[in-house]
Design a protein around this motif. Structure first.
Motif, PDB file in Angstrom:
ATOM      1  N   PHE A 283       0.866  -1.184   0.000  1.00 16.78           N
ATOM      2  CA  PHE A 283       0.000   0.000   0.000  1.00 16.78           C
ATOM      3  C   PHE A 283       0.896   1.225   0.000  1.00 16.78           C
ATOM      4  N   HIS A 284       0.301   2.369  -0.283  1.00 15.03           N
ATOM      5  CA  HIS A 284       1.069   3.608  -0.415  1.00 15.03           C
ATOM      6  C   HIS A 284       0.402   4.707   0.386  1.00 15.03           C
ATOM      7  N   VAL A 285       1.180   5.440   1.171  1.00 20.52           N
ATOM      8  CA  VAL A 285       0.668   6.602   1.891  1.00 20.52           C
ATOM      9  C   VAL A 285       1.000   7.849   1.070  1.00 20.52           C
ATOM     10  N   PRO A 286      -0.010   8.577   0.595  1.00 21.15           N
ATOM     11  CA  PRO A 286       0.268   9.748  -0.240  1.00 21.15           C
ATOM     12  C   PRO A 286       1.035  10.818   0.517  1.00 21.15           C
ATOM     13  N   THR A 287       1.806  11.581  -0.217  1.00 17.74           N
ATOM     14  CA  THR A 287       2.631  12.635   0.375  1.00 17.74           C
ATOM     15  C   THR A 287       1.802  13.581   1.218  1.00 17.74           C
ATOM     16  N   GLU A 288       0.583  13.879   0.778  1.00 19.87           N
ATOM     17  CA  GLU A 288      -0.281  14.834   1.474  1.00 19.87           C
ATOM     18  C   GLU A 288      -0.678  14.355   2.871  1.00 19.87           C
ATOM     19  N   LYS A 289      -0.586  13.048   3.115  1.00 25.73           N
ATOM     20  CA  LYS A 289      -0.996  12.499   4.406  1.00 25.73           C
ATOM     21  C   LYS A 289       0.191  12.130   5.297  1.00 25.73           C
TER      22      LYS A 289
ATOM     23  N   MET B 128      11.608  25.436  12.044  1.00 27.30           N
ATOM     24  CA  MET B 128      11.726  26.674  11.272  1.00 27.30           C
ATOM     25  C   MET B 128      11.849  26.414   9.771  1.00 27.30           C
ATOM     26  N   ALA B 129      12.196  25.191   9.379  1.00 27.14           N
ATOM     27  CA  ALA B 129      12.340  24.850   7.961  1.00 27.14           C
ATOM     28  C   ALA B 129      11.037  24.376   7.324  1.00 27.14           C
ATOM     29  N   LEU B 130       9.960  24.304   8.093  1.00 20.02           N
ATOM     30  CA  LEU B 130       8.688  23.806   7.569  1.00 20.02           C
ATOM     31  C   LEU B 130       8.131  24.740   6.501  1.00 20.02           C
ATOM     32  N   ALA B 131       7.442  24.144   5.546  1.00 26.43           N
ATOM     33  CA  ALA B 131       6.711  24.936   4.559  1.00 26.43           C
ATOM     34  C   ALA B 131       5.468  25.529   5.219  1.00 26.43           C
ATOM     35  N   PRO B 132       4.909  26.610   4.663  1.00 27.10           N
ATOM     36  CA  PRO B 132       3.700  27.203   5.251  1.00 27.10           C
ATOM     37  C   PRO B 132       2.580  26.169   5.395  1.00 27.10           C
ATOM     38  N   GLY B 133       1.982  26.125   6.587  1.00 23.48           N
ATOM     39  CA  GLY B 133       0.885  25.192   6.856  1.00 23.48           C
ATOM     40  C   GLY B 133       1.320  23.847   7.377  1.00 23.48           C
ATOM     41  N   GLU B 134       2.613  23.531   7.264  1.00 19.22           N
ATOM     42  CA  GLU B 134       3.106  22.256   7.773  1.00 19.22           C
ATOM     43  C   GLU B 134       3.256  22.306   9.289  1.00 19.22           C
ATOM     44  N   LYS B 135       3.205  21.115   9.919  1.00 20.71           N
ATOM     45  CA  LYS B 135       3.443  20.980  11.355  1.00 20.71           C
ATOM     46  C   LYS B 135       4.531  19.934  11.578  1.00 20.71           C
TER      47      LYS B 135
ATOM     48  N   PRO C 271      10.871  31.094  20.438  1.00 24.24           N
ATOM     49  CA  PRO C 271       9.411  31.061  20.643  1.00 24.24           C
ATOM     50  C   PRO C 271       8.605  30.955  19.348  1.00 24.24           C
ATOM     51  N   ALA C 272       9.196  31.306  18.216  1.00 19.30           N
ATOM     52  CA  ALA C 272       8.469  31.261  16.951  1.00 19.30           C
ATOM     53  C   ALA C 272       8.049  29.855  16.554  1.00 19.30           C
ATOM     54  N   ILE C 273       8.630  28.831  17.174  1.00 13.35           N
ATOM     55  CA  ILE C 273       8.243  27.466  16.803  1.00 13.35           C
ATOM     56  C   ILE C 273       6.905  27.070  17.414  1.00 13.35           C
ATOM     57  N   GLU C 274       6.378  27.865  18.353  1.00 12.94           N
ATOM     58  CA  GLU C 274       5.120  27.513  19.034  1.00 12.94           C
ATOM     59  C   GLU C 274       4.012  27.134  18.050  1.00 12.94           C
ATOM     60  N   SER C 275       3.852  27.910  17.002  1.00 11.08           N
ATOM     61  CA  SER C 275       2.752  27.709  16.065  1.00 11.08           C
ATOM     62  C   SER C 275       3.059  26.637  15.027  1.00 11.08           C
ATOM     63  N   ARG C 276       4.253  26.071  15.073  1.00  9.45           N
ATOM     64  CA  ARG C 276       4.685  25.144  14.037  1.00  9.45           C
ATOM     65  C   ARG C 276       4.741  23.690  14.506  1.00  9.45           C
ATOM     66  N   ILE C 277       4.519  23.453  15.794  1.00 11.65           N
ATOM     67  CA  ILE C 277       4.752  22.113  16.340  1.00 11.65           C
ATOM     68  C   ILE C 277       3.505  21.574  17.041  1.00 11.65           C
ATOM     69  N   ILE C 278       3.434  20.249  17.084  1.00  9.75           N
ATOM     70  CA  ILE C 278       2.451  19.534  17.901  1.00  9.75           C
ATOM     71  C   ILE C 278       3.243  18.588  18.797  1.00  9.75           C
ATOM     72  N   ILE C 279       3.079  18.726  20.102  1.00 14.20           N
ATOM     73  CA  ILE C 279       3.836  17.938  21.087  1.00 14.20           C
ATOM     74  C   ILE C 279       2.940  16.812  21.582  1.00 14.20           C
TER      75      ILE C 279
END
Length: 309
Positions: free
Chosen positions: A8-14, A119-126, A146-154
């Motif tokens: 099976f294949h997991v698409p890049t978007e997922k 900080m290297a994430l594309a816009p909208g990525e987590k 502190p700018a990483i706050e909006s970019r991560i899920i812990i």
């Protein structure tokens, strides 16, 4: 690394980007979680950080975790193929009792890995950070950038059950770091102790399903047997012939969020006794109240057999 073994294949978007922060030398469940993460096609594992777990049993527990991490990768045939880093050697130091401002942050290669990848994430990525031990490294990363706050899920295995809280091993190894993370604006998924204990397997099942799976399978099983022998005089835990493979929960929930198994609670302030206090300035966090431990275990067993059986 393992995609060619799946039909099976997991698409890049997922797919999601993942960092693990693990006190892997502490017990014998992190080793399973590391392998589960690396074998999961949904994950783009950006790196693994070795974490400390206090100093009662091993003085330099972070370095012991780093050495154990290299051993896992060696037995899995992945030596040199996964980015690894040393994290913080000790818990954060509180300069004044009960005061959590102006605490010096540790700056090390594990903390820098978190910051660089976020900080290297594309816009909208987590960036998902699976924390299998204390939250020292992620707290330091948040303080330094502190700018990483909006970019991560812990996604954190830690803390006791709500509403009261209480003693819990990952939390006791850095209460200050937990409070810093809970006071931040970063998204947190907390998996309290009674929930993360749900992936439970008998030693006979591990012998049947893990031991036959190549060098890594024998290594994982023998680590469990050796740990049980080491702890044979410990009353009550571990049990005679079953193991809670607790850290698999972090992997399972990043893989499949288990909707309807969590609620949103305002992040507490955690006292030195590890009991929860209300803090109306903190934002809500996701707190898991249940998981499907058997689904997570069977997924691990299946991937191990597909890739190493």
């Amino acid at each position: 690394m393992f995609e060619e073994n799946y039909l099976f294949h997991v698409p890049t978007e997922k797919r999601i980007k993942v960092i693990l922060d693990t006190d892997v030398r502490n017990e014998v469940d992190d080793q399973f979680a590391i392998m589960h993460a690396l074998m999961t096609p949904k994950f783009d594992v950006r790196g693994i950080i070795a974490a400390h777990f206090g100093h009662d049993r091993i003085e330099d527990s972070m370095e012991a975790s780093y050495e154990e991490l290299q051993k896992v990768l060696q037995y899995a045939g992945l030596e040199g193929k996964v980015r690894t880093a040393r994290g913080s050697r000790t818990a954060l130091k509180v300069l004044q009792k009960g005061y959590f401002g102006n605490i010096p942050a540790y700056d090390n290669e594990g903390v820098r890995m978190i910051i660089e990848e976020a900080m290297a994430l594309a816009p909208g990525e987590k960036l998902y950070i699976g924390v299998l031990g204390p939250m020292t490294d992620i707290a330091c990363a948040l303080m330094l950038e502190p700018a990483i706050e909006s970019r991560i899920i812990i996604v954190w295995n830690g803390g006791n059950i709500y509403p009261n809280g209480g003693m819990e091993f990952n939390l006791v190894n850095d209460i200050t770091a937990a409070n810093i993370v809970l006071a931040s604006k970063a998204e947190v998924w907390q998996i309290p102790t009674k929930v993360y204990a749900k992936p439970r397997a008998g030693l006979a099942e591990l012998q049947l399903k893990v031991y036959p799976c190549g060098e890594i399978g024998r290594f994982l099983f023998n680590e469990v047997v050796d740990f049980f022998e080491e702890m044979k005089h410990s009353p009550g835990w571990p049990r005679a012939e079953s193991l809670d493979i607790c850290d698999l929960t972090v992997i399972g929930l990043m893989m499949e969020e288990h909707n309807y198994c969590y609620s949103w609670k305002r992040a507490p302030y955690i006292g030195e006794d590890m009991y929860y206090r209300e803090n109306h300035e903190n934002r809500p966090i996701r707190v898991y109240e249940d998981i499907d431990g058997r689904y997570i275990l069977e997924d691990f067993f299946s991937k191990l057999k597909i890739n190493y059986g």
